[in-house]
Design a protein around this motif. Structure first.
Motif, PDB file in Angstrom:
ATOM      1  N   THR A  43       0.853  -1.191   0.000  1.00  0.00           N
ATOM      2  CA  THR A  43       0.000   0.000   0.000  1.00  0.00           C
ATOM      3  C   THR A  43       0.885   1.234   0.000  1.00  0.00           C
ATOM      4  OG1 THR A  43      -1.549  -1.260   1.320  1.00  0.00           O
ATOM      5  CG2 THR A  43      -1.974   1.088   1.108  1.00  0.00           C
ATOM      6  N   HIS A  48       6.644   9.353   0.125  1.00  0.00           N
ATOM      7  CA  HIS A  48       7.765  10.168   0.592  1.00  0.00           C
ATOM      8  C   HIS A  48       8.890   9.358   1.236  1.00  0.00           C
ATOM      9  CE1 HIS A  48       5.422  13.577  -0.512  1.00  0.00           C
ATOM     10  NE2 HIS A  48       6.283  14.434   0.034  1.00  0.00           N
ATOM     11  N   SER A  49       8.819   8.048   1.174  1.00  0.00           N
ATOM     12  CA  SER A  49       9.938   7.255   1.722  1.00  0.00           C
ATOM     13  C   SER A  49      11.046   7.117   0.700  1.00  0.00           C
ATOM     14  CB  SER A  49       9.446   5.863   2.134  1.00  0.00           C
ATOM     15  OG  SER A  49       8.560   5.974   3.223  1.00  0.00           O
ATOM     16  N   ASP A 106       9.011  17.469   9.677  1.00  0.00           N
ATOM     17  CA  ASP A 106       9.471  18.634   8.931  1.00  0.00           C
ATOM     18  C   ASP A 106       8.492  19.070   7.848  1.00  0.00           C
ATOM     19  OD1 ASP A 106      11.703  20.088   9.316  1.00  0.00           O
ATOM     20  OD2 ASP A 106      12.979  18.956   7.968  1.00  0.00           O
ATOM     21  N   THR A 118       6.521   4.249   9.461  1.00  0.00           N
ATOM     22  CA  THR A 118       7.994   4.305   9.532  1.00  0.00           C
ATOM     23  C   THR A 118       8.521   5.040  10.762  1.00  0.00           C
ATOM     24  OG1 THR A 118       8.093   6.380   8.288  1.00  0.00           O
ATOM     25  CG2 THR A 118       8.143   4.316   6.995  1.00  0.00           C
ATOM     26  N   HIS A 345      16.466   5.207  10.260  1.00  0.00           N
ATOM     27  CA  HIS A 345      15.058   5.557  10.022  1.00  0.00           C
ATOM     28  C   HIS A 345      14.515   4.578   8.994  1.00  0.00           C
ATOM     29  CE1 HIS A 345      11.522   7.783   8.783  1.00  0.00           C
ATOM     30  NE2 HIS A 345      11.803   8.803   9.584  1.00  0.00           N
TER      31      HIS A 345
HETATM   32  C1  LIG Z   1      10.818  16.017   2.014  1.00  0.00           C
HETATM   33  C2  LIG Z   1      10.696  14.950   3.088  1.00  0.00           C
HETATM   34  C3  LIG Z   1      10.670  15.327   4.411  1.00  0.00           C
HETATM   35  C4  LIG Z   1      10.574  14.348   5.412  1.00  0.00           C
HETATM   36  N1  LIG Z   1      10.580  14.754   6.724  1.00  0.00           N
HETATM   37  C5  LIG Z   1      10.564  13.830   7.698  1.00  0.00           C
HETATM   38  C6  LIG Z   1      10.617  14.220   9.074  1.00  0.00           C
HETATM   39  O1  LIG Z   1      10.653  15.391   9.421  1.00  0.00           O
HETATM   40  N2  LIG Z   1      10.633  13.243  10.010  1.00  0.00           N
HETATM   41  C7  LIG Z   1      10.624  11.917   9.668  1.00  0.00           C
HETATM   42  O2  LIG Z   1      10.679  11.081  10.572  1.00  0.00           O
HETATM   43  N3  LIG Z   1      10.544  11.527   8.396  1.00  0.00           N
HETATM   44  C8  LIG Z   1      10.509  12.449   7.395  1.00  0.00           C
HETATM   45  N4  LIG Z   1      10.431  12.047   6.100  1.00  0.00           N
HETATM   46  C9  LIG Z   1      10.212  10.618   5.821  1.00  0.00           C
HETATM   47  C10 LIG Z   1       8.717  10.309   5.721  1.00  0.00           C
HETATM   48  O3  LIG Z   1       7.995  10.905   6.773  1.00  0.00           O
HETATM   49  C11 LIG Z   1       8.494   8.786   5.832  1.00  0.00           C
HETATM   50  O4  LIG Z   1       9.228   8.106   4.865  1.00  0.00           O
HETATM   51  C12 LIG Z   1       7.012   8.415   5.750  1.00  0.00           C
HETATM   52  O5  LIG Z   1       6.879   7.058   5.977  1.00  0.00           O
HETATM   53  C13 LIG Z   1       6.409   8.762   4.386  1.00  0.00           C
HETATM   54  O6  LIG Z   1       5.010   8.675   4.451  1.00  0.00           O
HETATM   55  P1  LIG Z   1       4.146   8.458   3.126  1.00  0.00           P
HETATM   56  O7  LIG Z   1       2.739   8.738   3.430  1.00  0.00           O
HETATM   57  O8  LIG Z   1       4.762   9.194   2.011  1.00  0.00           O
HETATM   58  O9  LIG Z   1       4.296   6.894   2.945  1.00  0.00           O
HETATM   59  P2  LIG Z   1       4.991   6.023   1.821  1.00  0.00           P
HETATM   60  O10 LIG Z   1       6.398   6.453   1.694  1.00  0.00           O
HETATM   61  O11 LIG Z   1       4.146   6.003   0.614  1.00  0.00           O
HETATM   62  O12 LIG Z   1       4.927   4.585   2.536  1.00  0.00           O
HETATM   63  C14 LIG Z   1       5.621   4.363   3.740  1.00  0.00           C
HETATM   64  C15 LIG Z   1       5.199   3.034   4.321  1.00  0.00           C
HETATM   65  O13 LIG Z   1       3.830   3.112   4.708  1.00  0.00           O
HETATM   66  C16 LIG Z   1       3.097   2.039   4.171  1.00  0.00           C
HETATM   67  N5  LIG Z   1       1.709   2.471   4.012  1.00  0.00           N
HETATM   68  C17 LIG Z   1       1.255   3.662   3.653  1.00  0.00           C
HETATM   69  N6  LIG Z   1      -0.098   3.692   3.712  1.00  0.00           N
HETATM   70  C18 LIG Z   1      -0.497   2.479   4.119  1.00  0.00           C
HETATM   71  C19 LIG Z   1      -1.767   1.874   4.395  1.00  0.00           C
HETATM   72  N7  LIG Z   1      -2.919   2.553   4.260  1.00  0.00           N
HETATM   73  N8  LIG Z   1      -1.778   0.586   4.784  1.00  0.00           N
HETATM   74  C20 LIG Z   1      -0.641  -0.132   4.927  1.00  0.00           C
HETATM   75  N9  LIG Z   1       0.579   0.396   4.699  1.00  0.00           N
HETATM   76  C21 LIG Z   1       0.648   1.687   4.305  1.00  0.00           C
HETATM   77  C22 LIG Z   1       3.818   1.721   2.875  1.00  0.00           C
HETATM   78  O14 LIG Z   1       3.549   0.405   2.434  1.00  0.00           O
HETATM   79  C23 LIG Z   1       5.266   1.875   3.325  1.00  0.00           C
HETATM   80  O15 LIG Z   1       5.698   0.724   3.985  1.00  0.00           O
HETATM   81  C24 LIG Z   1      10.498  12.975   5.072  1.00  0.00           C
HETATM   82  C25 LIG Z   1      10.520  12.599   3.721  1.00  0.00           C
HETATM   83  C26 LIG Z   1      10.622  13.577   2.738  1.00  0.00           C
HETATM   84  C27 LIG Z   1      10.664  13.151   1.294  1.00  0.00           C
END
Ligand SMILES: Cc1cc2nc3c(=O)[nH]c(=O)nc-3n(C[C@H](O)[C@H](O)[C@H](O)COP(=O)(O)OP(=O)(O)OC[C@H]3O[C@@H](n4cnc5c(N)ncnc54)[C@H](O)[C@@H]3O)c2cc1C
Length: 393
Positions: A43, A48-49, A106, A118, A345
């Motif tokens: 999913t 943003h990972s 952030d 995460t 992380h």
């Molecule tokens: C510009 C930028 C700034 C950031 N700042 C921070 C920060 O300040 N602090 C920090 O700790 N991290 C930060 N991150 C990292 C980011 O918060 C994590 O990588 C977070 O997990 C991304 O969330 P996402 O919604 O984009 O999930 P995705 O990257 O799309 O997915 C992350 C995980 O969640 C799972 N997932 C998502 N939705 C579901 C669902 N409904 N059911 C089951 N599984 C699901 C996915 O399978 C995957 O394993 C940053 C990243 C970027 C690119």
């Protein structure tokens, strides 16, 4: 054009198998069908990972339609929200209910289920990551069952899945522990690292939030502190570093420049030493890196796979532009982070294998055991997670 890409563009997929979820029932039926047919599902949140958590050979599920505040318990200060809700769209409705998240990262572009997957965190020595705020989950399991996990129903599943890595099933809704809405005042300054080092413990203790970005090219740091205030919000919002407004208006920032990132959590009392070792590395061996190094704090928690599990933490992040090969730089940083007992992380880059992760996560085996119990056919593992899991025992 790829069908799916993560934020940095590093992971791009051409797949005809993107499934846009419309309901919990849809999620449950899809999970059961994939399990029956021996297919894999991952999913996606907001992508943003940096780690390859979403890419998957078979089906990628987009859960953004499962969004919004579903119910509010004002007395307990808890809300159920759709798993695909972007963090930025939570702020206003929560604020209207007189509530707010304890902390944020952030940026606020992530889906709430993606951020909690995460261990996404902000900064503050007394503030835990977002996974620690999860008090309930609804998950569509591989069996086709829609299960509810709370502190009283399936509590072990909740304990394991608060930081879930997308590996337990399709999360459809989450319950979050909040607090009363609050306003924050941000103060920023430029400083050199010698000045910061002299007062860092006092600064961390004195403020709700403390962080700095150090820029290697001019050896200066952008320091930010944020504290609660009763002063009225000031609109239009000032630039980052000078805002005074509600928490959801002050904590998130705009980070448009594409990059990759590695971040490790080290024990709080080793934070400055670790940071100084990274600084020396950049000054001696990676003089061309222009991207900053970020220093934040994080409270200890009880989330099984959290990087702050049972230890007060400092997080240190290194960045590189997406056009450059970051491998040598990140490998060198990782050696330093590991020498300082770091834990990577989950959403960012690292090069660790299963046995090494197992050695640094005390609840690793229990997490995998609970996960395997709800997904014995490994429907919800992609090759990246499978690679970590198969070498675990
Ligand atoms: C510009 C930028 C700034 C950031 N700042 C921070 C920060 O300040 N602090 C920090 O700790 N991290 C930060 N991150 C990292 C980011 O918060 C994590 O990588 C977070 O997990 C991304 O969330 P996402 O919604 O984009 O999930 P995705 O990257 O799309 O997915 C992350 C995980 O969640 C799972 N997932 C998502 N939705 C579901 C669902 N409904 N059911 C089951 N599984 C699901 C996915 O399978 C995957 O394993 C940053 C990243 C970027 C690119």
């Amino acid at each position: 054009m790829p069908d799916w890409s993560n934020w940095s563009g590093r992971h791009r997929l051409h797949t005809g198998n993107l499934h846009f979820l419309r309901s919990e029932e849809d999620a449950a039926a899809l999970a059961a069908k994939a399990s029956r047919e021996g297919l894999r599902i991952r999913t996606a949140g907001a992508g943003h990972s940096h780690a390859p958590l979403v890419p998957c050979e078979d089906i990628i599920v987009d859960a953004q339609a499962l969004a919004g505040v579903l119910s509010v318990d004002k007395e307990q200060k808890r809300v159920w929200v759709g798993a695909g809700t972007r963090i930025h769209s939570l702020g206003a409705p929560l604020n209207d209910a007189g509530l707010g998240l304890h902390n944020q990262g952030d940026i606020d572009q992530q889906a709430i289920a993606g951020a909690t997957a995460t261990g996404t965190h902000g900064t503050g020595p007394k503030l835990r990551n977002l996974s620690a705020a999860v008090t309930g989950m609804r998950i569509a399991l591989a069996s086709g069952e829609l299960i509810t996990a709370t502190e009283t129903r399936n509590p072990e599943l909740l304990q394991a899945a608060r930081l879930h890595l997308g590996a337990f099933g399709i999360v459809t809704a989450l319950e979050l522990q909040l607090r009363n809405a609050y306003r924050l005042k941000e103060v920023s300054s430029r400083s050199n690292l010698e000045e910061i080092a002299e007062r860092i413990d006092a600064e961390i203790a004195a403020h709700r939030h403390f962080e700095f970005f150090w820029y290697p090219q001019n050896d200066m740091a952008f320091v930010k502190t944020i504290d609660e205030t009763d002063e009225p919000a000031q609109y239009p919002l000032a630039a980052e570093g000078s805002r005074l407004a509600w928490s959801h208006e002050v904590l998130p920032n705009h980070r448009p420049h594409k990059h990759t990132e590695m971040e490790y959590s080290v024990p709080a009392d080793r934070g400055l030493a670790c940071f100084n070792a990274i600084r020396e590395l950049l000054r001696n061996d990676f003089k061309d890196v222009a991207w900053p190094v970020e220093f934040r704090t994080l409270a200890a928690d009880d989330v099984w796979m959290s990087t702050a599990y049972e230890r007060p933490t400092v997080t240190i992040s290194v960045h590189q532009t997406t056009d450059e090969d970051e491998t040598d730089y990140y490998n060198a940083c990782e050696a330093i982070f590991r020498a300082h007992e770091g834990r990577p992380h989950w959403g960012k880059m690292h090069y660790l294998n299963g046995p090494t992760l197992r050695a640094i996560h005390p609840r690793w085996d229990e997490w995998w055991a609970v996960r395997d119990s709800v997904d014995p056919n490994r429907t919800f593992l992609n090759s990246f997670l499978e690679g970590l899991s198969t070498s675990r025992r």
